[in-house]
Scaffold this motif. Structure first.
Motif, PDB file in Angstrom:
ATOM      1  N   TYR A 657      28.078 -52.515 -54.036  1.00 12.85           N
ATOM      2  CA  TYR A 657      28.812 -51.506 -53.259  1.00 12.85           C
ATOM      3  C   TYR A 657      29.321 -52.089 -51.945  1.00 12.85           C
ATOM      4  O   TYR A 657      28.577 -52.771 -51.234  1.00 12.85           O
ATOM      5  CB  TYR A 657      27.906 -50.331 -52.874  1.00 12.85           C
ATOM      6  CG  TYR A 657      27.213 -49.643 -54.028  1.00 12.85           C
ATOM      7  CD1 TYR A 657      27.942 -48.980 -55.008  1.00 12.85           C
ATOM      8  CD2 TYR A 657      25.824 -49.640 -54.125  1.00 12.85           C
ATOM      9  CE1 TYR A 657      27.299 -48.330 -56.056  1.00 12.85           C
ATOM     10  CE2 TYR A 657      25.168 -48.995 -55.166  1.00 12.85           C
ATOM     11  CZ  TYR A 657      25.920 -48.346 -56.131  1.00 12.85           C
ATOM     12  OH  TYR A 657      25.288 -47.713 -57.155  1.00 12.85           O
ATOM     13  N   GLN A 658      30.569 -51.800 -51.635  1.00 13.36           N
ATOM     14  CA  GLN A 658      31.093 -52.051 -50.282  1.00 13.36           C
ATOM     15  C   GLN A 658      32.042 -50.900 -50.003  1.00 13.36           C
ATOM     16  O   GLN A 658      32.585 -50.306 -50.919  1.00 13.36           O
ATOM     17  CB  GLN A 658      31.874 -53.364 -50.211  1.00 13.36           C
ATOM     18  CG  GLN A 658      31.014 -54.603 -50.201  1.00 13.36           C
ATOM     19  CD  GLN A 658      31.748 -55.806 -49.582  1.00 13.36           C
ATOM     20  OE1 GLN A 658      31.889 -55.911 -48.382  1.00 13.36           O
ATOM     21  NE2 GLN A 658      32.198 -56.705 -50.425  1.00 13.36           N
ATOM     22  N   PRO A 659      32.276 -50.593 -48.724  1.00 15.18           N
ATOM     23  CA  PRO A 659      33.190 -49.499 -48.418  1.00 15.18           C
ATOM     24  C   PRO A 659      34.554 -49.724 -49.072  1.00 15.18           C
ATOM     25  O   PRO A 659      35.006 -50.862 -49.191  1.00 15.18           O
ATOM     26  CB  PRO A 659      33.311 -49.554 -46.901  1.00 15.18           C
ATOM     27  CG  PRO A 659      32.079 -50.243 -46.437  1.00 15.18           C
ATOM     28  CD  PRO A 659      31.712 -51.202 -47.519  1.00 15.18           C
ATOM     29  N   MET A 698      27.835 -55.722 -45.924  1.00 13.48           N
ATOM     30  CA  MET A 698      26.473 -55.201 -45.769  1.00 13.48           C
ATOM     31  C   MET A 698      25.546 -56.215 -45.121  1.00 13.48           C
ATOM     32  O   MET A 698      24.439 -55.888 -44.759  1.00 13.48           O
ATOM     33  CB  MET A 698      25.909 -54.716 -47.114  1.00 13.48           C
ATOM     34  CG  MET A 698      25.777 -55.762 -48.184  1.00 13.48           C
ATOM     35  SD  MET A 698      27.395 -56.335 -48.708  1.00 13.48           S
ATOM     36  CE  MET A 698      27.335 -56.087 -50.446  1.00 13.48           C
ATOM     37  N   LEU A 722      23.640 -48.258 -38.531  1.00 14.48           N
ATOM     38  CA  LEU A 722      24.561 -47.484 -39.366  1.00 14.48           C
ATOM     39  C   LEU A 722      24.550 -48.002 -40.806  1.00 14.48           C
ATOM     40  O   LEU A 722      24.577 -47.218 -41.756  1.00 14.48           O
ATOM     41  CB  LEU A 722      25.983 -47.558 -38.795  1.00 14.48           C
ATOM     42  CG  LEU A 722      26.208 -46.817 -37.470  1.00 14.48           C
ATOM     43  CD1 LEU A 722      27.601 -47.107 -36.919  1.00 14.48           C
ATOM     44  CD2 LEU A 722      26.010 -45.312 -37.649  1.00 14.48           C
ATOM     45  N   THR A 724      22.086 -49.617 -42.501  1.00 13.55           N
ATOM     46  CA  THR A 724      20.878 -49.319 -43.277  1.00 13.55           C
ATOM     47  C   THR A 724      20.615 -47.812 -43.393  1.00 13.55           C
ATOM     48  O   THR A 724      19.830 -47.391 -44.226  1.00 13.55           O
ATOM     49  CB  THR A 724      19.638 -50.025 -42.676  1.00 13.55           C
ATOM     50  OG1 THR A 724      19.597 -49.767 -41.277  1.00 13.55           O
ATOM     51  CG2 THR A 724      19.706 -51.518 -42.900  1.00 13.55           C
ATOM     52  N   LEU A 725      21.284 -47.026 -42.579  1.00 18.26           N
ATOM     53  CA  LEU A 725      21.139 -45.574 -42.716  1.00 18.26           C
ATOM     54  C   LEU A 725      22.143 -44.981 -43.710  1.00 18.26           C
ATOM     55  O   LEU A 725      21.868 -43.977 -44.350  1.00 18.26           O
ATOM     56  CB  LEU A 725      21.362 -44.878 -41.366  1.00 18.26           C
ATOM     57  CG  LEU A 725      20.235 -44.917 -40.331  1.00 18.26           C
ATOM     58  CD1 LEU A 725      20.766 -44.469 -38.968  1.00 18.26           C
ATOM     59  CD2 LEU A 725      19.065 -44.041 -40.753  1.00 18.26           C
ATOM     60  N   ASN A 726      23.319 -45.612 -43.821  1.00 14.87           N
ATOM     61  CA  ASN A 726      24.412 -44.942 -44.543  1.00 14.87           C
ATOM     62  C   ASN A 726      24.968 -45.691 -45.749  1.00 14.87           C
ATOM     63  O   ASN A 726      25.664 -45.088 -46.564  1.00 14.87           O
ATOM     64  CB  ASN A 726      25.573 -44.658 -43.580  1.00 14.87           C
ATOM     65  CG  ASN A 726      25.167 -43.697 -42.477  1.00 14.87           C
ATOM     66  OD1 ASN A 726      24.258 -42.881 -42.659  1.00 14.87           O
ATOM     67  ND2 ASN A 726      25.821 -43.792 -41.343  1.00 14.87           N
ATOM     68  N   ASP A 727      24.704 -46.971 -45.854  1.00 13.02           N
ATOM     69  CA  ASP A 727      25.242 -47.720 -46.981  1.00 13.02           C
ATOM     70  C   ASP A 727      24.677 -47.155 -48.283  1.00 13.02           C
ATOM     71  O   ASP A 727      23.482 -46.864 -48.394  1.00 13.02           O
ATOM     72  CB  ASP A 727      24.839 -49.197 -46.822  1.00 13.02           C
ATOM     73  CG  ASP A 727      25.368 -50.078 -47.948  1.00 13.02           C
ATOM     74  OD1 ASP A 727      26.141 -49.582 -48.795  1.00 13.02           O
ATOM     75  OD2 ASP A 727      25.007 -51.273 -47.974  1.00 13.02           O
ATOM     76  N   VAL A 731      20.854 -45.564 -49.564  1.00 16.61           N
ATOM     77  CA  VAL A 731      20.703 -44.151 -49.907  1.00 16.61           C
ATOM     78  C   VAL A 731      20.263 -44.027 -51.367  1.00 16.61           C
ATOM     79  O   VAL A 731      19.350 -43.277 -51.700  1.00 16.61           O
ATOM     80  CB  VAL A 731      22.027 -43.391 -49.637  1.00 16.61           C
ATOM     81  CG1 VAL A 731      21.868 -41.922 -49.995  1.00 16.61           C
ATOM     82  CG2 VAL A 731      22.448 -43.562 -48.188  1.00 16.61           C
ATOM     83  N   VAL A 801      24.437 -39.822 -54.875  1.00 13.77           N
ATOM     84  CA  VAL A 801      24.949 -41.056 -54.265  1.00 13.77           C
ATOM     85  C   VAL A 801      24.485 -42.259 -55.090  1.00 13.77           C
ATOM     86  O   VAL A 801      23.308 -42.366 -55.426  1.00 13.77           O
ATOM     87  CB  VAL A 801      24.467 -41.187 -52.800  1.00 13.77           C
ATOM     88  CG1 VAL A 801      24.859 -42.547 -52.227  1.00 13.77           C
ATOM     89  CG2 VAL A 801      25.046 -40.066 -51.945  1.00 13.77           C
TER      90      VAL A 801
ATOM     91  N   TYR B 236      30.340 -47.882 -42.211  1.00 12.79           N
ATOM     92  CA  TYR B 236      29.127 -47.086 -42.434  1.00 12.79           C
ATOM     93  C   TYR B 236      28.900 -46.017 -41.361  1.00 12.79           C
ATOM     94  O   TYR B 236      27.774 -45.657 -41.062  1.00 12.79           O
ATOM     95  CB  TYR B 236      27.889 -47.999 -42.531  1.00 12.79           C
ATOM     96  CG  TYR B 236      28.049 -49.110 -43.536  1.00 12.79           C
ATOM     97  CD1 TYR B 236      28.172 -48.818 -44.890  1.00 12.79           C
ATOM     98  CD2 TYR B 236      28.100 -50.439 -43.140  1.00 12.79           C
ATOM     99  CE1 TYR B 236      28.342 -49.838 -45.821  1.00 12.79           C
ATOM    100  CE2 TYR B 236      28.274 -51.469 -44.068  1.00 12.79           C
ATOM    101  CZ  TYR B 236      28.383 -51.151 -45.405  1.00 12.79           C
ATOM    102  OH  TYR B 236      28.556 -52.161 -46.314  1.00 12.79           O
ATOM    103  N   ARG B 248      20.278 -35.413 -40.196  1.00 15.03           N
ATOM    104  CA  ARG B 248      20.256 -36.780 -39.673  1.00 15.03           C
ATOM    105  C   ARG B 248      19.500 -36.828 -38.339  1.00 15.03           C
ATOM    106  O   ARG B 248      18.707 -37.709 -38.074  1.00 15.03           O
ATOM    107  CB  ARG B 248      21.692 -37.295 -39.538  1.00 15.03           C
ATOM    108  CG  ARG B 248      21.891 -38.618 -38.821  1.00 15.03           C
ATOM    109  CD  ARG B 248      21.001 -39.753 -39.263  1.00 15.03           C
ATOM    110  NE  ARG B 248      20.966 -40.148 -40.647  1.00 15.03           N
ATOM    111  CZ  ARG B 248      21.824 -40.956 -41.250  1.00 15.03           C
ATOM    112  NH1 ARG B 248      22.869 -41.409 -40.606  1.00 15.03           N
ATOM    113  NH2 ARG B 248      21.670 -41.280 -42.514  1.00 15.03           N
TER     114      ARG B 248
END
Lengths: 835, 319
Positions: A657-659, A698, A722, A724-727, A731, A801, B236, B248
């Motif tokens: 996964y990457q944005p 990442m 950000l 490690t919280l949202n990738d 998740v 997700v 992210y 959050r």
């Protein structure tokens, strides 16, 4: 030793806080001269002022203009112009000149005086003298020691008034060791089996088991890939994909097989020059070809070629010698005894490959073919289809363009109305027309000769298919030597078209020379690097392995062992390790084993107030190292702890996964990032496709893999939080981990949330939560669940997700709540850190 | 630090561009920069001896226009060119020189006068071509520097030279130096922010390499943070699907509580930094979208940026 009793001397003694008898030229004096004098009176001849050089003994002790005086006169600072110029009040005479903004401190001046008056012992920069195994200090304290590493560390701790920290808990140790040696955390069973093993050699058994794990190579190779600027694309505009990954897999397996670092060195630098080299030895030379390739339009091939050779020589210089050779591309080194001539003589070793620098082919020959038999078969079939179509084209052209035997189709009466370009194309056999020519011809005959048009089109299509397929067939660029040595010249400020004096092939003059009567080549260089006379390689290499386990090298500047680099914090330990490494036949596992078995390594990383005050940066290793793990390891930890990890070793690069739009943004949509499906999403980070112009997003704090990098960067920014919280990776892994633990307990009747919480906690941190932590966690999970109860749609979205489907056997709100909890735990400082 | 600009922790877009920040590319956030040590009060992380004088500038906006008509067609008036229009390029311009395939050898080619006429503008009398009617009208507000040149013949090395002082990648870039020397006064955004245009037409199809805003040998915290033009402006930045802002917040509170226990037990000051960075991440999640969201700007303001203002990736949008 000269005993002096003047008040000035006593003052000096107090300032230094050490016995001046111990003034060591390389440690105490050389850095002062280097920092303050060498930019004008150092190795760089062009920058040298007043024809004075202070970097050689001859220069420093020469006669000065003042009668009876020398630049330095041993035992007589009053007759030493160097010293007098430091203390004069005459601004015109003062050194360094006030305009240089350099100024010696008072105690530095005193130190120079004391050194001169003691006899001005001259020496070499410490790193240029071959290491000699020092005596191991006898430990007098009751501190724990398991091997000489500890004795050296303890001696220093004692001198600094510090104490060894207690051993870390077993829970901490097991996680520390698994991550350090394999890059993966222990699972519950593995952790338990060590924690409950009461045999006296439990820890050593664990170490040996991990050293034998196939994941050891995957961990060890990462730093090597950074140093070797390994990537899966060329770099520069276009950034074409290359297929060097069989080399990457070879390097990892070399760590697993514990190939002696001697062979590891010779094979990679010069495997092709060994007698009857094996495929493996030739593959290893892909190391040198990992440099970027510039295929930009308008680039001059000869300039590219020089760039590549410079990259190869400088990479070698950094990795094995720890020297900043790149400075000498343009001029003699300002601080180290390395000349521009040295640089180009070293360059000579690499200046002899058949690569001409032209084009941007990511598989520029010489290459080694690494295709599977299926791939080779398919390629053969496509080749033969192309061949058949080419003969069909020729047959048809013979009919359409009738002519005498021996004449070309373009000579035919039927071709007389065609344009000059078309005739040129027709004059060539079908097999030697390029794709663009075929397209042009197809266009020219589209209306008039539809049957030729059709067959030309299917030829073009088949060629495309073959070429696209062929690009993916792994070919590793490797080294070969031209039969005749290319001439090498010093290049004026490194400019490829400004050759100056011709130079031979040699290692830097300041280092011991290669002893050989015949002409020497790359193989001799490689073998010379790993001789025991070489003062640098063994130190530089053990220092980097040390850095890998303690976060910082014994020489902090692991990239620079020159005069401007930092002095070793534990010089005797460094030399002991270097000699031990040499004498073990450069046995990497032996070295690693020594390090991790040491009590120093096993210390708790807890900072007690005393250590915090005197050794907060842990320079003296008064406690275990504590720092954030590399980003790739944090990702692998999440995959492993959740059970998502596909532990398959080796293979082509993967696209996790990457944005969205991450490559498109940097390439105007020329390169599209399409994540893989299935297993490839969950392979280890080391296999992630590395695009040079836009590296994997990442992985924070990683080198760009454009040039050699041996120094780890470690920052602490919100951008990491950000990620490690949202990738998606984190998740999804959190939810999958929660799902596993929830499912594991559903069959066991009524299960308390606390049990699930504890299992998730232990899967990540290998220890049980304290009561206080458990309280926070169970309150947290309740809060999360309340939130999802109020918004069931949100829960459904959260558990969706990632590509791994959520279990339908668990209530989605509960799963989402526990997933959120796991995500919090993956983001704990303890989870992110080496502890 | 000037207390007048120290105040707000949570800045809105207007404030941010208006009074905050002292970094390149508009935004500046010392916060991004890990402070060695503790979750401290706002401080700007500049070098102790800087600035040498009381600064007037509050932020630096550096627009690098990659790909444009030449300076001799825009603001660098060369009357000799007009005189020589149509004549062959004089020998003195190419004799004894080598030309790359990129620049081509001018031998046998003819000279070209500026495409549009030049006029002197404003009170300063600066020469500006009719090509730039708007720029011409504000000539008195501008400072033209005509002494800059690079030796590079190709985009990437020339841009690298412009931004870092060296053609070869690897030196710190302008913004990194400013971040290193002057620090930043914003707690919620990075000190050095980069925005790029993604329109192929206006950039000659040139790729943006991240060494254009790299920090070279300076600590990596000084490297530019690229706001991307599509998706999240910062990688992210958005919460995962299904995670509300409140959830959050609750999650971060829990992480923080557990990290506090660790800090008490272990005494490692980096833990305190980590706690602070997680808080900053949370604040960025609010402030960055505000910063890059101009939907609340008035039509009048938007109109000043021209018709392309709503096309993502164009210069007006980025600006």
């Amino acid at each position: 030793m000269v005993v002096m009793t003047t008040p000035a001397f006593i003052l000096t003694w107090l300032i230094l806080g050490a016995d001046p008898a111990q003034i060591n030229f390389s440690r105490d004096i050389l850095p002062i001269l280097s920092d303050n004098c060498y930019s004008c009176h150092g190795p760089d001849e062009k920058a040298r002022k007043a024809k004075l050089r202070l970097d050689t003994q001859e220069g420093a002790f020469a006669k000065s203009k003042s009668p009876g005086a020398h630049i330095i006169k041993a035992k007589d600072s009053t007759k030493s112009e160097l010293f007098q110029r430091l203390i004069t009040t005459d601004e015109k005479e003062l050194m360094p000149p006030p305009s240089s903004a350099r100024k010696l401190g008072k105690n530095q001046i005193e130190l120079l005086k004391a050194w001169i008056d003691q006899g001005a012992n001259w020496g070499k920069h410490w790193a240029f003298e071959a290491p000699i195994r020092p005596n191991v200090p006898v430990s007098t304290s009751d501190a724990r020691t398991s091997n000489p590493i500890d004795s050296f560390i303890l001696e220093k701790l004692k001198a600094e008034g510090l104490k060894q920290a207690p051993r870390a808990t077993r829970e901490t140790l097991v996680r520390r060791l698994y991550l350090d040696l394999t890059g993966l955390p222990p699972n519950l069973v593995q952790a338990e089996s060590f924690i409950n093993d009461n045999s006296p050699n439990a820890y050593a058994k664990l170490v040996d088991g991990l050293l034998a794990s196939p994941h050891y190579g995957e961990r060890m190779v990462w730093d090597w890939l950074d140093a070797s600027r390994y990537a899966d694309s060329n770099g520069y505009q276009g950034d074409n994909e290359r297929t060097m990954w069989p080399w990457r897999d070879w390097a990892a397996s070399a760590f697993n097989d514990n190939l002696s670092f001697k062979e590891f060195t010779t094979w990679q630098l010069a495997g092709d020059l060994l007698p009857n080299p094996t495929i493996e030895q030739r593959l290893a030379t892909g190391f040198n070809r990992n440099h970027m390739i510039n295929g930009e339009g308008g680039r001059i091939a000869a300039e590219n070629r020089i760039d590549y050779v410079m990259d190869m020589s400088e990479t070698m210089g950094t990795i094995w010698l720890g020297l900043t050779f790149n400075c000498c591309r343009c001029h003699d080194h300002k601080y180290d005894a390395l000349s521009q001539k040295d640089y180009y003589q070293l360059f000579s070793f690499f200046n002899n490959t058949p690569v001409d620098g032209g084009g941007g082919n990511p598989q520029t020959p010489p290459v080694l073919e690494f295709s599977t038999s299926e791939q080779l078969l398919k390629k053969k079939q496509l080749d033969s289809s192309v061949g058949k179509l080419q003969s069909q084209v020729e047959e048809l052209e013979n009919k359409i363009f009738p002519r005498e035997k021996g004449k070309k189709a373009s000579d035919s009466e039927a071709a007389k109305d065609y344009s000059k370009e078309s005739k040129d194309i027709l004059s060539k056999p079908a097999g030697s027309r390029g794709k663009a020519q075929l397209q042009q011809l197809a266009k020219a005959v589209e209306k008039s000769k539809p049957e030729l048009f059709l067959i030309l089109n299917s030829l073009i299509k088949t060629i495309d298919e073959r070429d696209n397929f062929s690009k993916l067939m792994p070919r590793v660029m490797v080294m070969e030597e031209l039969p005749k040595q290319r001439e090498t010249f010093i290049l004026n400020i490194g400019n490829y078209e400004k050759p100056m004096a011709k130079v031979g092939i040699a290692v830097p003059a300041v280092l011991p020379q290669i002893r050989k009567a015949d002409s020497i080549n790359r193989l001799d260089l490689a073998q010379w690097l790993v001789t025991k006379e070489n003062p640098l390689t063994s130190r530089v290499i053990v220092n980097r392995f040390w850095q890998q386990f303690f976060g910082t090298g014994i020489v902090k500047t692991s990239e620079d062992f020159g005069v401007q680099g930092e002095k070793p914090s534990h010089p005797e330990l460094l030399d002991w390790l270097a000699v031990e490494f040499q004498e073990s036949n450069w046995d990497v596992k032996h070295l690693v084993r020594l390090i991790v078995l040491s009590e120093t390594y096993q210390q708790s990383s807890r900072l007690d107030p005393e250590a915090k005050e005197k050794d907060s940066a842990n320079k003296f290793l008064s406690h275990g190292p504590r720092y954030r793990r590399p980003a790739w390891m944090i990702r692998d930890q999440a995959l492993a702890a959740s059970g998502l990890l596909i532990p398959q070793i080796g293979g082509p690069p993967t696209r996790p996964y990457q944005p969205q739009g991450i490559w498109e943004d940097a390439t105007f949509g020329n390169k599209r990032y399409v994540p893989d499906q299935g297993e490839n999403l969950y392979k280890r980070s080391v296999y992630t496709f590395w695009r040079r112009i836009i590296g994997p997003t990442m992985f924070f704090d990683t080198p760009a893999r454009q040039y050699c990098n041996v120094k780890l960067s470690r920052t602490n920014t919100p951008l990491h939080a950000l990620a490690t919280l949202n990738d998606t990776t984190y998740v999804e892994a959190s939810r999958v981990l929660a799902q596993r633990e929830l499912l594991a307990t559903t069959n066991k009747g009524e299960v308390l949330d606390e049990v699930v919480i504890e299992n998730i906690f232990r899967a990540i941190l290998a220890r049980k939560p304290s009561n206080e932590e458990a309280g926070i966690l169970s309150a947290a999970v309740k809060r999360y669940q309340d939130a999802f109860e109020k918004d069931a749609e949100a829960a459904k979205k959260f558990i969706a997700v990632g590509k791994m489907p959520a279990s339908t056997a668990i209530d989605s709100k509960k799963l989402a709540a526990f997933g959120t909890l796991a995500l919090s735990l993956f983001n704990l400082d303890e989870a992110l850190n080496k502890e | 630090m000037d207390p007048r600009i120290q105040q707000s922790l949570l800045v809105n877009r207007r404030e941010f561009f208006g009074k905050q920040a002292l970094g390149l590319g508009t935004a500046a956030l010392s916060g991004l920069l890990a402070k060695d040590g503790f979750a401290a009060a706002p401080q700007n992380n500049r070098l102790p001896d800087l600035p040498h004088w009381k600064p007037k500038a509050k932020n630096v906006i550096y627009l690098f226009q990659n790909g444009a008509p030449t300076h001799v067609d825009l603001f660098d008036y060369k009357p000799k060119l007009i005189e020589m229009h149509g004549k062959p390029v004089p020998d003195s311009l190419f004799e004894g020189k080598r030309f790359s395939t990129m620049t081509g050898n001018p031998k046998g080619k003819v000279m070209l006068s500026p495409v549009e006429p030049f006029k002197q503008r404003g009170n300063s009398g600066s020469w500006v071509s009719d090509f730039l009617p708007h720029t011409a009208s504000i000539a008195d507000d501008l400072c033209f520097i005509k002494s800059m040149h690079t030796e590079a013949v190709n985009h990437a090395p020339a841009i690298s030279f412009f931004l870092s002082g060296a053609q070869i990648p690897g030196r710190p870039t302008l913004g990194s130096w400013l971040s290193y020397g002057l620090g930043s006064e914003s707690e919620n955004l990075p000190a050095f922010v980069v925005m790029t245009s993604i329109s192929k037409g206006t950039t000659c199809g040139q790729i943006f390499y991240d060494f254009y805003w790299g920090s070279g040998f300076l600590p990596s915290k000084h490297q530019g943070v690229k706001f991307s033009s599509g998706g999240d402006p910062v990688l992210y930045l958005s919460n995962p699907e299904g995670m509300s802002k409140n959830l959050r917040r609750a999650q971060l509170d829990d992480i923080s509580k557990l990290n506090e226990i660790k800090l008490k037990e272990f005494g490692d000051p980096e833990i305190a930094t980590r706690i602070a960075q997680y808080e900053m991440a949370y604040r960025m999640q609010t402030s960055v979208p505000e910063l890059t969201d101009f939907s609340k700007e008035s039509e009048k303001t938007l109109a000043m940026y021209g018709p392309q203002v709503r096309e993502p990736g164009t210069l007006p949008t980025t600006a």
